[in-house]
Motif scaffolding. Structure first.
Motif, PDB file in Angstrom:
ATOM      1  N   ASP A  32      36.871 -20.264  79.890  1.00 53.51           N
ATOM      2  CA  ASP A  32      37.087 -21.570  78.928  1.00 53.51           C
ATOM      3  C   ASP A  32      36.358 -21.361  77.835  1.00 53.51           C
ATOM      4  OD1 ASP A  32      38.943 -22.886  80.463  1.00 53.51           O
ATOM      5  OD2 ASP A  32      37.617 -24.303  81.314  1.00 53.51           O
ATOM      6  N   ARG A  33      35.015 -21.066  77.733  1.00 55.96           N
ATOM      7  CA  ARG A  33      34.178 -20.567  76.733  1.00 55.96           C
ATOM      8  C   ARG A  33      34.814 -19.393  75.869  1.00 55.96           C
ATOM      9  NH1 ARG A  33      29.918 -21.803  80.238  1.00 55.96           N
ATOM     10  NH2 ARG A  33      29.567 -19.323  80.602  1.00 55.96           N
ATOM     11  N   ILE A  34      35.120 -18.461  76.415  1.00 56.99           N
ATOM     12  CA  ILE A  34      35.581 -17.099  76.062  1.00 56.99           C
ATOM     13  C   ILE A  34      36.814 -17.611  75.310  1.00 56.99           C
ATOM     14  CG2 ILE A  34      36.786 -14.746  76.321  1.00 56.99           C
ATOM     15  CD1 ILE A  34      34.673 -14.589  78.649  1.00 56.99           C
ATOM     16  N   SER A  35      37.830 -18.199  75.875  1.00 55.98           N
ATOM     17  CA  SER A  35      38.853 -18.726  75.370  1.00 55.98           C
ATOM     18  C   SER A  35      38.850 -19.592  73.819  1.00 55.98           C
ATOM     19  CB  SER A  35      39.853 -19.655  76.423  1.00 55.98           C
ATOM     20  OG  SER A  35      40.964 -20.064  75.594  1.00 55.98           O
ATOM     21  N   ASN A  36      37.878 -20.778  74.183  1.00 56.03           N
ATOM     22  CA  ASN A  36      37.553 -21.386  72.939  1.00 56.03           C
ATOM     23  C   ASN A  36      36.995 -20.828  71.800  1.00 56.03           C
ATOM     24  OD1 ASN A  36      38.137 -23.837  74.157  1.00 56.03           O
ATOM     25  ND2 ASN A  36      36.311 -24.358  74.841  1.00 56.03           N
ATOM     26  N   LYS A  37      35.841 -19.546  72.015  1.00 54.58           N
ATOM     27  CA  LYS A  37      35.698 -18.678  70.953  1.00 54.58           C
ATOM     28  C   LYS A  37      36.573 -17.961  70.570  1.00 54.58           C
ATOM     29  CE  LYS A  37      30.786 -18.135  72.629  1.00 54.58           C
ATOM     30  NZ  LYS A  37      29.840 -17.133  72.915  1.00 54.58           N
ATOM     31  N   ILE A  38      37.563 -17.338  71.138  1.00 51.99           N
ATOM     32  CA  ILE A  38      38.654 -16.554  70.546  1.00 51.99           C
ATOM     33  C   ILE A  38      39.458 -17.410  69.792  1.00 51.99           C
ATOM     34  CG2 ILE A  38      40.864 -15.559  71.247  1.00 51.99           C
ATOM     35  CD1 ILE A  38      39.634 -14.233  73.644  1.00 51.99           C
ATOM     36  N   ASP A  39      40.063 -18.767  70.251  1.00 58.51           N
ATOM     37  CA  ASP A  39      40.573 -19.712  69.475  1.00 58.51           C
ATOM     38  C   ASP A  39      39.920 -20.023  68.078  1.00 58.51           C
ATOM     39  OD1 ASP A  39      42.608 -20.067  71.296  1.00 58.51           O
ATOM     40  OD2 ASP A  39      41.873 -21.843  72.136  1.00 58.51           O
ATOM     41  N   GLN A  40      38.559 -20.330  67.899  1.00 55.56           N
ATOM     42  CA  GLN A  40      37.878 -20.377  66.743  1.00 55.56           C
ATOM     43  C   GLN A  40      38.030 -19.255  65.814  1.00 55.56           C
ATOM     44  OE1 GLN A  40      33.929 -21.364  67.949  1.00 55.56           O
ATOM     45  NE2 GLN A  40      34.610 -23.622  68.576  1.00 55.56           N
ATOM     46  N   LYS A  41      37.834 -18.074  66.586  1.00 55.57           N
ATOM     47  CA  LYS A  41      38.186 -16.801  65.579  1.00 55.57           C
ATOM     48  C   LYS A  41      39.263 -16.489  65.253  1.00 55.57           C
ATOM     49  CE  LYS A  41      34.192 -14.187  67.477  1.00 55.57           C
ATOM     50  NZ  LYS A  41      33.559 -13.186  68.117  1.00 55.57           N
ATOM     51  N   SER A  42      40.493 -17.035  65.737  1.00 51.43           N
ATOM     52  CA  SER A  42      41.573 -16.844  65.183  1.00 51.43           C
ATOM     53  C   SER A  42      42.176 -17.871  64.231  1.00 51.43           C
ATOM     54  CB  SER A  42      42.803 -16.881  66.462  1.00 51.43           C
ATOM     55  OG  SER A  42      42.800 -18.274  66.881  1.00 51.43           O
ATOM     56  N   THR A  43      41.426 -18.961  64.143  1.00 52.48           N
ATOM     57  CA  THR A  43      41.479 -20.095  63.077  1.00 52.48           C
ATOM     58  C   THR A  43      41.228 -19.365  61.724  1.00 52.48           C
ATOM     59  OG1 THR A  43      39.504 -21.087  63.150  1.00 52.48           O
ATOM     60  CG2 THR A  43      41.376 -21.955  64.438  1.00 52.48           C
ATOM     61  N   PRO A  44      41.947 -19.747  60.557  1.00 50.83           N
ATOM     62  CA  PRO A  44      41.523 -19.005  59.309  1.00 50.83           C
ATOM     63  C   PRO A  44      40.138 -19.347  58.899  1.00 50.83           C
ATOM     64  CG  PRO A  44      43.708 -20.063  59.105  1.00 50.83           C
ATOM     65  CD  PRO A  44      43.227 -20.334  60.358  1.00 50.83           C
ATOM     66  N   GLN A  45      39.221 -18.546  58.441  1.00 48.75           N
ATOM     67  CA  GLN A  45      37.952 -18.820  57.823  1.00 48.75           C
ATOM     68  C   GLN A  45      37.873 -18.987  56.541  1.00 48.75           C
ATOM     69  OE1 GLN A  45      35.268 -19.036  60.075  1.00 48.75           O
ATOM     70  NE2 GLN A  45      36.876 -18.879  61.647  1.00 48.75           N
ATOM     71  N   TRP A  46      38.419 -20.105  55.807  1.00 50.10           N
ATOM     72  CA  TRP A  46      38.764 -20.342  54.507  1.00 50.10           C
ATOM     73  C   TRP A  46      37.320 -20.264  53.611  1.00 50.10           C
ATOM     74  CZ3 TRP A  46      43.528 -19.294  53.066  1.00 50.10           C
ATOM     75  CH2 TRP A  46      44.519 -19.842  54.037  1.00 50.10           C
ATOM     76  N   SER A  47      36.387 -20.790  54.176  1.00 50.04           N
ATOM     77  CA  SER A  47      35.203 -20.505  53.430  1.00 50.04           C
ATOM     78  C   SER A  47      34.980 -19.301  53.072  1.00 50.04           C
ATOM     79  CB  SER A  47      34.104 -21.192  54.038  1.00 50.04           C
ATOM     80  OG  SER A  47      33.527 -20.596  55.346  1.00 50.04           O
ATOM     81  N   VAL A  48      35.002 -18.438  54.056  1.00 52.19           N
ATOM     82  CA  VAL A  48      34.854 -16.777  54.296  1.00 52.19           C
ATOM     83  C   VAL A  48      35.904 -16.180  52.814  1.00 52.19           C
ATOM     84  CG1 VAL A  48      34.623 -14.630  55.067  1.00 52.19           C
ATOM     85  CG2 VAL A  48      33.508 -16.621  56.356  1.00 52.19           C
TER      86      VAL A  48
END
Length: 140
Positions: A32-48
């Motif tokens: 679940d933690r890995i899945s959450n991290k992957i989901d967070q990384k797949s969201t656009p990083q607009w600030s970057v």
């Protein structure tokens, strides 16, 4: 099989099952933690993205300014040279007036030279006549 032995084996088995369930639960939590991290990384990083675009635009503006500055310097130098050159340009009508004045001066000089030649020719004729008279007097 005696009940005590059966109970002890059952308690060992329960402990093992609890251990397996605990391990399974920790695996599920890790997934679940890995899945959450992957989901967070797949969201656009607009600030970057916005920061990267800002840095890119800054670099492009600096390069454009550095490239454009010598051109503007040369253009301003050429403009000042052109203004200086244009200040020495005389309009055509002033040239035409100058040429007409020169033509009048040349015409005047031609007339004067012609008169002087006439006077000179008359003067020569008079001198020749005078010389002829003097010679004629002397020869008599």
């Amino acid at each position: 099989m005696p009940q005590a032995q059966f109970d002890s084996r059952l308690s060992v088995l329960e402990t093992e099952v609890k251990g397996i369930v605990g391990t399974q639960q920790s695996i599920i939590n890790a997934v679940d933690r890995i899945s959450n991290k992957i989901d967070q990384k797949s969201t656009p990083q607009w600030s970057v993205y916005i920061s990267a675009i800002g840095v890119l635009l800054t670099v492009l503006v600096l390069i454009g300014t550095a490239w454009k500055a010598p051109i503007e310097t040369q253009l301003s130098r050429h403009e000042s040279d052109l203004r200086l050159f244009q200040s020495h340009i005389v309009p055509r009508n002033e040239h035409e007036e100058h040429w007409r004045q020169q033509e009048r001066d040349f015409s005047f000089m031609r007339d004067r030279i012609s008169r002087e030649e006439d006077r000179s020719t008359k003067g020569e004729d008079r001198l020749e006549k005078r010389i002829d008279r003097l010679e004629a007097k002397q020869l008599r």
